[in-house]
Design a protein around this motif. Structure first.
Motif, PDB file in Angstrom:
ATOM      1  N   LEU A 262      -2.881  -6.308  -2.828  1.00 23.44           N
ATOM      2  CA  LEU A 262      -1.555  -5.831  -3.261  1.00 23.44           C
ATOM      3  C   LEU A 262      -1.573  -4.307  -3.362  1.00 23.44           C
ATOM      4  CD1 LEU A 262      -0.658  -8.614  -5.817  1.00 23.44           C
ATOM      5  CD2 LEU A 262       0.086  -8.344  -3.436  1.00 23.44           C
ATOM      6  N   VAL A 263      -1.838  -3.709  -2.199  1.00 28.73           N
ATOM      7  CA  VAL A 263      -1.997  -2.263  -2.121  1.00 28.73           C
ATOM      8  C   VAL A 263      -1.189  -1.754  -0.942  1.00 28.73           C
ATOM      9  CG1 VAL A 263      -3.700  -0.527  -1.430  1.00 28.73           C
ATOM     10  CG2 VAL A 263      -4.292  -2.163  -3.195  1.00 28.73           C
ATOM     11  N   GLN A 264      -0.522  -0.601  -1.144  1.00 24.21           N
ATOM     12  CA  GLN A 264       0.151   0.031  -0.020  1.00 24.21           C
ATOM     13  C   GLN A 264      -0.357   1.462   0.116  1.00 24.21           C
ATOM     14  OE1 GLN A 264       3.730   2.002  -0.253  1.00 24.21           O
ATOM     15  NE2 GLN A 264       4.417   1.522   1.791  1.00 24.21           N
ATOM     16  N   PRO A 265      -0.693   1.978   1.286  1.00 24.96           N
ATOM     17  CA  PRO A 265      -0.737   1.225   2.538  1.00 24.96           C
ATOM     18  C   PRO A 265      -1.883   0.212   2.506  1.00 24.96           C
ATOM     19  CG  PRO A 265      -1.396   3.532   2.858  1.00 24.96           C
ATOM     20  CD  PRO A 265      -1.086   3.366   1.423  1.00 24.96           C
ATOM     21  N   GLY A 266      -1.662  -0.912   3.155  1.00 29.41           N
ATOM     22  CA  GLY A 266      -2.703  -1.941   3.159  1.00 29.41           C
ATOM     23  C   GLY A 266      -2.118  -3.307   3.389  1.00 29.41           C
ATOM     24  N   GLN A 267      -1.969  -4.026   2.290  1.00 23.19           N
ATOM     25  CA  GLN A 267      -1.489  -5.425   2.285  1.00 23.19           C
ATOM     26  C   GLN A 267      -2.350  -6.350   3.124  1.00 23.19           C
ATOM     27  OE1 GLN A 267       1.468  -6.921   0.693  1.00 23.19           O
ATOM     28  NE2 GLN A 267       3.101  -5.434   1.006  1.00 23.19           N
ATOM     29  N   HIS A 325       9.180   5.752  -7.505  1.00 17.71           N
ATOM     30  CA  HIS A 325       8.791   4.863  -6.411  1.00 17.71           C
ATOM     31  C   HIS A 325       9.081   3.436  -6.787  1.00 17.71           C
ATOM     32  CE1 HIS A 325       6.991   3.644  -2.709  1.00 17.71           C
ATOM     33  NE2 HIS A 325       6.692   4.890  -2.416  1.00 17.71           N
ATOM     34  N   LYS A 326       9.394   2.644  -5.782  1.00 21.93           N
ATOM     35  CA  LYS A 326       9.648   1.218  -5.990  1.00 21.93           C
ATOM     36  C   LYS A 326       8.372   0.573  -6.546  1.00 21.93           C
ATOM     37  CE  LYS A 326      10.214  -1.514  -2.417  1.00 21.93           C
ATOM     38  NZ  LYS A 326      10.192  -1.459  -1.047  1.00 21.93           N
ATOM     39  N   PRO A 327       8.482  -0.245  -7.625  1.00 22.80           N
ATOM     40  CA  PRO A 327       7.275  -0.909  -8.149  1.00 22.80           C
ATOM     41  C   PRO A 327       6.857  -2.094  -7.273  1.00 22.80           C
ATOM     42  CG  PRO A 327       9.192  -1.502  -9.475  1.00 22.80           C
ATOM     43  CD  PRO A 327       9.687  -0.579  -8.405  1.00 22.80           C
ATOM     44  N   GLY A 328       5.788  -2.782  -7.675  1.00 19.00           N
ATOM     45  CA  GLY A 328       5.393  -4.014  -6.977  1.00 19.00           C
ATOM     46  C   GLY A 328       4.011  -3.950  -6.368  1.00 19.00           C
ATOM     47  N   LEU A 329       3.623  -2.789  -5.843  1.00 22.80           N
ATOM     48  CA  LEU A 329       2.297  -2.647  -5.226  1.00 22.80           C
ATOM     49  C   LEU A 329       1.638  -1.403  -5.791  1.00 22.80           C
ATOM     50  CD1 LEU A 329       3.200  -3.166  -1.443  1.00 22.80           C
ATOM     51  CD2 LEU A 329       1.999  -4.812  -2.900  1.00 22.80           C
ATOM     52  N   THR A 330       0.313  -1.419  -5.903  1.00 25.15           N
ATOM     53  CA  THR A 330      -0.408  -0.190  -6.224  1.00 25.15           C
ATOM     54  C   THR A 330      -0.415   0.647  -4.957  1.00 25.15           C
ATOM     55  OG1 THR A 330      -1.793  -1.418  -7.745  1.00 25.15           O
ATOM     56  CG2 THR A 330      -2.597   0.749  -7.058  1.00 25.15           C
ATOM     57  N   ARG A 331       0.063   1.901  -5.084  1.00 29.76           N
ATOM     58  CA  ARG A 331       0.198   2.715  -3.874  1.00 29.76           C
ATOM     59  C   ARG A 331      -0.778   3.881  -3.886  1.00 29.76           C
ATOM     60  NH1 ARG A 331       5.285   0.468  -2.019  1.00 29.76           N
ATOM     61  NH2 ARG A 331       6.053  -0.549  -3.894  1.00 29.76           N
ATOM     62  N   PHE A 332      -1.209   4.226  -2.710  1.00 28.83           N
ATOM     63  CA  PHE A 332      -2.085   5.392  -2.510  1.00 28.83           C
ATOM     64  C   PHE A 332      -1.347   6.315  -1.553  1.00 28.83           C
ATOM     65  CE2 PHE A 332      -6.046   3.992  -4.518  1.00 28.83           C
ATOM     66  CZ  PHE A 332      -5.735   2.669  -4.740  1.00 28.83           C
ATOM     67  N   LEU A 333      -0.641   7.292  -2.122  1.00 33.62           N
ATOM     68  CA  LEU A 333       0.272   8.093  -1.316  1.00 33.62           C
ATOM     69  C   LEU A 333      -0.293   9.490  -1.104  1.00 33.62           C
ATOM     70  CD1 LEU A 333       3.586   6.961  -3.030  1.00 33.62           C
ATOM     71  CD2 LEU A 333       2.416   5.974  -1.055  1.00 33.62           C
ATOM     72  N   ALA A 359      -2.753  14.309   7.037  1.00 30.72           N
ATOM     73  CA  ALA A 359      -3.573  15.453   7.452  1.00 30.72           C
ATOM     74  C   ALA A 359      -3.202  16.710   6.666  1.00 30.72           C
ATOM     75  CB  ALA A 359      -3.418  15.695   8.954  1.00 30.72           C
ATOM     76  N   ARG A 360      -1.932  16.795   6.194  1.00 29.25           N
ATOM     77  CA  ARG A 360      -1.549  17.938   5.346  1.00 29.25           C
ATOM     78  C   ARG A 360      -2.106  17.770   3.943  1.00 29.25           C
ATOM     79  NH1 ARG A 360       3.582  16.883   7.639  1.00 29.25           N
ATOM     80  NH2 ARG A 360       4.251  15.824   5.742  1.00 29.25           N
ATOM     81  N   ALA A 361      -2.275  16.515   3.504  1.00 28.95           N
ATOM     82  CA  ALA A 361      -2.680  16.231   2.128  1.00 28.95           C
ATOM     83  C   ALA A 361      -4.181  16.436   1.957  1.00 28.95           C
ATOM     84  CB  ALA A 361      -2.306  14.793   1.790  1.00 28.95           C
ATOM     85  N   ASN A 362      -4.623  16.443   0.693  1.00 25.31           N
ATOM     86  CA  ASN A 362      -6.074  16.472   0.442  1.00 25.31           C
ATOM     87  C   ASN A 362      -6.476  15.375  -0.531  1.00 25.31           C
ATOM     88  OD1 ASN A 362      -5.131  17.415  -1.985  1.00 25.31           O
ATOM     89  ND2 ASN A 362      -6.018  19.459  -1.811  1.00 25.31           N
ATOM     90  N   ALA A 363      -5.518  14.483  -0.835  1.00 28.70           N
ATOM     91  CA  ALA A 363      -5.806  13.434  -1.819  1.00 28.70           C
ATOM     92  C   ALA A 363      -4.775  12.328  -1.689  1.00 28.70           C
ATOM     93  CB  ALA A 363      -5.748  14.027  -3.229  1.00 28.70           C
ATOM     94  N   PHE A 364      -5.020  11.240  -2.424  1.00 25.73           N
ATOM     95  CA  PHE A 364      -4.020  10.179  -2.543  1.00 25.73           C
ATOM     96  C   PHE A 364      -3.625  10.069  -4.012  1.00 25.73           C
ATOM     97  CE2 PHE A 364      -6.632   8.932   1.092  1.00 25.73           C
ATOM     98  CZ  PHE A 364      -5.641   8.836   2.065  1.00 25.73           C
ATOM     99  N   LEU A 365      -2.314  10.097  -4.235  1.00 27.85           N
ATOM    100  CA  LEU A 365      -1.795   9.849  -5.568  1.00 27.85           C
ATOM    101  C   LEU A 365      -1.853   8.338  -5.792  1.00 27.85           C
ATOM    102  CD1 LEU A 365      -0.289  11.252  -7.931  1.00 27.85           C
ATOM    103  CD2 LEU A 365       1.830  10.660  -6.755  1.00 27.85           C
ATOM    104  N   VAL A 366      -2.424   7.907  -6.922  1.00 24.75           N
ATOM    105  CA  VAL A 366      -2.547   6.470  -7.182  1.00 24.75           C
ATOM    106  C   VAL A 366      -1.374   6.059  -8.069  1.00 24.75           C
ATOM    107  CG1 VAL A 366      -4.045   4.630  -7.999  1.00 24.75           C
ATOM    108  CG2 VAL A 366      -5.050   6.728  -7.061  1.00 24.75           C
TER     109      VAL A 366
END
Ligand code: AMP
Ligand code: MG
Length: 385
Positions: A262-267, A325-333, A359-366
């Motif tokens: 239950l992860v986005q991106p992923g599933q 953000h829409k709830p429902g999944l743990t997101r790594f943005l 590629a512009r980012a340096n991390a994922f917001l959880v």
């Protein structure tokens, strides 16, 4: 789900490398101190070695002891020995007064300071006792641990062999990155991302040709991939008509530990074992492939490479602006963490195919699955890239 990965039995093999090649490798056995550290009591300051009970006052300077020599001097009452950082403490002395806290006149040293016995002295064995494990097996070798190995003279280092990781991209539209794709084709970026991620995790990537979305071709390449220590597949695990990866693996008798997270991106994300080899079927969208590798498959590569406790590089940072953000999944943005690590700004992105944003980012917001709003200034977990 990550627990399901961590609880599997991965068995690494031991080899020996020179210390110069040991960076990033995983130590296979405990390395022990060959003698006490420090081997004798040493001064940690430039100054004067004295008897603490004589302080403060005026002292007769009876000589000096430099780093790199042994001194036969003996400090008696109201006597001082000039001493350099790292030099052995002369007999009789039990404290060091910093040179900055003294005045010198010919053969005399004067100080207003008092000191407890042991001040500015590292006693013999205070850092490590002879025979004690100074770097334990299962730890990745960083520059600090390499310094420790050099300190004890361990120049041939027992490490685990790097696991060979097969990388199998699937998809009729996927072409080798050396080719110029037609408008309905994409270059195989996943194989490159995964190869880099595997290397970073301590593995040896073994890319295979792209599997077409047909059973026989995919099966043939999966069988090739299963000769390596671990098989990573990308694509072909969603609900589409030509997503046949699971079917192929099931046909080979695979055991599936999970087929969805239950992860986005992923599933869609498949983890299992077949013919005594572990495999991951990662979703094909490049963002999903990269994220699911980081949070699930990386641990398997690290366990195979001998790391006892795989860790994810999380930190906390404050949001620079309101975030919804829409709830429902743990997101790594995709997000940008400021240079000081204190602040995080989500990066605009179009979804899992948006490689430019990643590629512009340096991390994922959880992003927590249960909430839909976070005000600016809130502390958020962040996974570093
Ligand atoms: P799939 O998971 O096979 O349904 O693929 C999802 C999306 O990811 C599709 O738009 C694919 O074109 C894209 N994709 C799949 N594999 C790769 C790859 N190896 N490199 C780049 N993009 C890919
Ligand atoms: Mg596909």
């Amino acid at each position: 789900m990550l627990r399901r990965v961590r609880e599997q039995q991965f068995t690494p093999i031991v080899e020996e490398v020179g210390l110069e090649d040991a960076l990033g490798r995983v130590l296979a056995r405990d390395v022990r101190a060959d003698r006490d550290y420090p081997p004798v009591a040493r001064s940690v300051r430039d100054g004067f070695a004295v008897r603490a009970e004589d302080l403060p006052g005026e002292f007769e300077v009876i000589g000096e002891v430099r780093a790199g020599e042994r001194s036969a001097l003996q400090a008696g009452p109201k006597q001082a020995v000039e001493i350099m950082t790292g030099a052995p403490i002369p007999a009789g002395a039990d404290a060091v007064v910093m040179v900055e806290h003294t005045t010198r006149e010919g053969g005399l040293m004067r100080t207003e300071r008092t000191a407890k016995p042991g001040e500015f002295i590292n006693p013999a064995g205070s850092e490590a006792r002879a025979g004690r494990a100074v770097v334990t097996g299962g730890l990745p070798l960083t520059h600090t641990r390499i310094a420790m190995l050099a300190t004890v003279g361990c120049l041939r280092v027992p490490v685990y062999r790097k696991p060979a990781v097969a990388i199998l991209s699937t998809g009729d539209e996927v072409v080798d990155a050396v080719q110029t794709p037609l408008e309905f084709q994409v270059r195989n970026s996943n194989a490159w991302a995964l190869a880099a991620q595997v290397k970073h995790a301590g593995g040896e990537p073994r890319p295979l040709p792209v599997a077409r979305d047909v059973y026989a071709h995919t099966r043939e390449l999966v069988e090739r991939g299963l000769r390596e220590d671990l098989l990573l597949l990308s694509g072909g695990v969603s609900a589409g008509k030509y997503d046949i990866v699971e079917q192929v693996l099931a046909g080979l008798g695979a055991e599936f530990f999970f087929t969805r997270v239950l992860v986005q991106p992923g599933q869609p994300l498949v983890f299992g074992r077949v013919q005594n080899r572990f495999f991951f079927g990662l979703p094909g969208n490049p963002g999903s492939t990269m994220v699911t590798f980081e949070i699930f498959a990386r641990a398997a590569v690290e366990l195979l490479s001998g790391i006892v406790e795989p860790q994810l590089p999380f930190l906390s940072a404050r949001l620079t602006r309101d975030f919804r953000h829409k709830p429902g999944l743990t997101r790594f943005l995709p997000a940008v963490v400021s240079a000081d690590g204190g602040h995080v700004t989500p990066e605009p992105w179009q979804g899992s195919s948006d490689v430019p944003a990643m590629a512009r980012a340096n991390a994922f917001l959880v992003v927590d699955a249960e909430r839909d709003f976070w005000p600016a200034g809130e502390w958020m977990p962040v996974l570093l890239q």
